[in-house]
Design a protein around this motif. Structure first.
Motif, mmCIF file in Angstrom:
data_model
loop_
_atom_site.group_PDB
_atom_site.id
_atom_site.type_symbol
_atom_site.label_atom_id
_atom_site.label_comp_id
_atom_site.label_asym_id
_atom_site.label_seq_id
_atom_site.Cartn_x
_atom_site.Cartn_y
_atom_site.Cartn_z
ATOM 1 N N GLU A 51 1.990 4.400 -11.596
ATOM 2 C CA GLU A 51 1.378 5.148 -10.499
ATOM 3 C C GLU A 51 0.573 4.201 -9.611
ATOM 4 O O GLU A 51 0.061 3.189 -10.086
ATOM 5 C CB GLU A 51 0.440 6.222 -11.067
ATOM 6 C CG GLU A 51 1.142 7.273 -11.888
ATOM 7 C CD GLU A 51 2.092 8.126 -11.055
ATOM 8 O OE1 GLU A 51 1.731 8.500 -9.925
ATOM 9 O OE2 GLU A 51 3.204 8.410 -11.547
ATOM 10 N N PRO A 52 0.425 4.529 -8.326
ATOM 11 C CA PRO A 52 -0.421 3.703 -7.460
ATOM 12 C C PRO A 52 -1.850 3.665 -7.991
ATOM 13 O O PRO A 52 -2.360 4.663 -8.509
ATOM 14 C CB PRO A 52 -0.375 4.414 -6.111
ATOM 15 C CG PRO A 52 0.827 5.293 -6.172
ATOM 16 C CD PRO A 52 1.028 5.642 -7.619
ATOM 17 N N ILE B 298 0.856 -1.182 0.000
ATOM 18 C CA ILE B 298 0.000 0.000 0.000
ATOM 19 C C ILE B 298 0.896 1.237 0.000
ATOM 20 O O ILE B 298 1.816 1.339 0.801
ATOM 21 C CB ILE B 298 -0.921 0.003 1.234
ATOM 22 C CG1 ILE B 298 -1.882 -1.181 1.151
ATOM 23 C CG2 ILE B 298 -1.680 1.311 1.337
ATOM 24 C CD1 ILE B 298 -2.774 -1.313 2.350
ATOM 25 N N VAL B 299 0.617 2.166 -0.914
ATOM 26 C CA VAL B 299 1.360 3.419 -0.989
ATOM 27 C C VAL B 299 0.642 4.430 -0.101
ATOM 28 O O VAL B 299 -0.569 4.630 -0.225
ATOM 29 C CB VAL B 299 1.436 3.936 -2.442
ATOM 30 C CG1 VAL B 299 2.164 5.266 -2.509
ATOM 31 C CG2 VAL B 299 2.105 2.905 -3.334
ATOM 32 N N PRO C 28 -3.072 15.713 4.078
ATOM 33 C CA PRO C 28 -2.952 17.096 3.602
ATOM 34 C C PRO C 28 -3.356 18.172 4.616
ATOM 35 O O PRO C 28 -2.901 19.293 4.531
ATOM 36 C CB PRO C 28 -3.859 17.141 2.379
ATOM 37 C CG PRO C 28 -4.725 15.948 2.471
ATOM 38 C CD PRO C 28 -4.033 14.949 3.332
ATOM 39 N N ALA C 29 -4.209 17.847 5.573
ATOM 40 C CA ALA C 29 -4.651 18.852 6.551
ATOM 41 C C ALA C 29 -4.307 18.386 7.957
ATOM 42 O O ALA C 29 -4.384 17.192 8.256
ATOM 43 C CB ALA C 29 -6.151 19.073 6.422
ATOM 44 N N GLN C 30 -3.913 19.306 8.802
ATOM 45 C CA GLN C 30 -3.599 18.979 10.192
ATOM 46 C C GLN C 30 -4.873 19.070 11.034
ATOM 47 O O GLN C 30 -5.748 19.888 10.761
ATOM 48 C CB GLN C 30 -2.542 19.937 10.731
ATOM 49 C CG GLN C 30 -1.199 19.808 10.048
ATOM 50 C CD GLN C 30 -0.605 18.409 10.214
ATOM 51 O OE1 GLN C 30 -0.611 17.851 11.289
ATOM 52 N NE2 GLN C 30 -0.118 17.846 9.128
ATOM 53 N N VAL D 195 -3.969 6.613 2.675
ATOM 54 C CA VAL D 195 -3.739 5.615 1.625
ATOM 55 C C VAL D 195 -3.926 6.270 0.268
ATOM 56 O O VAL D 195 -4.958 6.896 0.002
ATOM 57 C CB VAL D 195 -4.700 4.413 1.783
ATOM 58 C CG1 VAL D 195 -4.586 3.473 0.594
ATOM 59 C CG2 VAL D 195 -4.407 3.673 3.074
ATOM 60 N N ILE D 196 -2.912 6.135 -0.589
ATOM 61 C CA ILE D 196 -2.971 6.682 -1.946
ATOM 62 C C ILE D 196 -3.418 5.606 -2.931
ATOM 63 O O ILE D 196 -4.187 5.855 -3.833
ATOM 64 C CB ILE D 196 -1.597 7.254 -2.354
ATOM 65 C CG1 ILE D 196 -1.242 8.417 -1.421
ATOM 66 C CG2 ILE D 196 -1.592 7.690 -3.811
ATOM 67 C CD1 ILE D 196 0.156 8.928 -1.556
ATOM 68 N N GLY D 197 -2.939 4.386 -2.749
ATOM 69 C CA GLY D 197 -3.289 3.277 -3.628
ATOM 70 C C GLY D 197 -2.368 2.108 -3.359
ATOM 71 O O GLY D 197 -1.699 2.058 -2.333
#
Length: 88
Positions: free
Chosen positions: A47-48, A18-19, A24-26, A37-39
């Protein structure tokens, strides 16, 4: 799960990496070291790609660390679901 006759756990297999990436936000509710999880890694794609979860399978995530970098990686493993036969 209850097994009544010769029930053995089926092994997990077909692992894919798993990539993950930074969130992105705190948020005060999300730890700084958490990842999104990106992919998954696929040999046919540079690409994932999105994960596809199939019905009739059980899934688990397994963490492992790279032996040289000690970076955390995740593997997704699946196995065919077991069904319990009702004797009653």
């Amino acid at each position: 799960m209850l097994c009544y006759r010769h029930c053995m756990a089926r092994p997990y297999g077909d692992p894919v990496e798993i990539v993950t990436g930074p969130i992105p936000a705190q948020s005060p509710f999300i730890p700084l070291e958490a990842k999104i999880v990106i992919g998954v890694v696929a040999p046919a794609s540079p690409e994932p790609i999105p994960m596809v979860l199939l019905p009739g399978f059980e899934y688990r995530l397994r963490e492992w660390r790279h032996p040289q970098t000690h970076e955390v990686h995740w593997l997704l493993e699946r196995r065919k679901s077991t069904t319990v036969a009702d004797d009653e």
